[in-house]
Design a protein around this motif. Sequence first.
Motif, PDB file in Angstrom:
ATOM      1  N   LEU A   1      65.047  32.444  73.198  1.00  0.00           N
ATOM      2  CA  LEU A   1      64.707  31.072  73.583  1.00  0.00           C
ATOM      3  C   LEU A   1      63.254  30.761  73.273  1.00  0.00           C
ATOM      4  N   LYS A   2      62.382  31.715  73.515  1.00  0.00           N
ATOM      5  CA  LYS A   2      60.961  31.506  73.203  1.00  0.00           C
ATOM      6  C   LYS A   2      60.774  31.289  71.705  1.00  0.00           C
TER       7      LYS A   2
ATOM      8  N   TYR B   1      63.076  30.185  69.591  1.00  0.00           N
ATOM      9  CA  TYR B   1      63.693  28.901  69.238  1.00  0.00           C
ATOM     10  C   TYR B   1      62.792  27.735  69.636  1.00  0.00           C
ATOM     11  N   SER B   2      62.072  27.859  70.730  1.00  0.00           N
ATOM     12  CA  SER B   2      61.253  26.750  71.216  1.00  0.00           C
ATOM     13  C   SER B   2      60.019  26.522  70.349  1.00  0.00           C
ATOM     14  N   LYS B   3      59.673  27.488  69.495  1.00  0.00           N
ATOM     15  CA  LYS B   3      58.517  27.325  68.611  1.00  0.00           C
ATOM     16  C   LYS B   3      58.795  26.322  67.502  1.00  0.00           C
TER      17      LYS B   3
ATOM     18  N   ASP C   1      60.093  22.774  65.729  1.00  0.00           N
ATOM     19  CA  ASP C   1      60.022  21.354  66.071  1.00  0.00           C
ATOM     20  C   ASP C   1      61.404  20.765  66.295  1.00  0.00           C
TER      21      ASP C   1
ATOM     22  N   ILE D   1      66.501  22.816  70.346  1.00  0.00           N
ATOM     23  CA  ILE D   1      66.927  24.210  70.486  1.00  0.00           C
ATOM     24  C   ILE D   1      68.353  24.405  70.014  1.00  0.00           C
TER      25      ILE D   1
END
Length: 92
Positions: free
Chosen positions: A40-41, A43-45, A47, A50
């Motif tokens: 998740l971390k 994926y959150s990077k 733009d 998710i």
Amino acid sequence: MRLTPTEEEIRSRYNPDLLKKSIEGREERQHEFDDFVTRLKEYSKSDKPIWVVVKEEEERRKKAVLGAAKVQQKEADARREEMRREAGLESR
């Protein structure tokens, strides 16, 4: 005021078999959760939303698995063909 039991109090009331399974699977569940949070971390990077990034990652993984399966199949076919050739030479 409500009192909520601690995790240890809840576990102390478990059936012994259930308690054993819970303890055995704890490390695996913790590892899976850590992997999930790490993904998740990552994926959150991006733009992108998710869910879009997750879908793209799933497709990349599918392609990688299919590619690995094709390579394994080619290797198996090559071994099989080599064994046929060797068997043909030995029978002569």
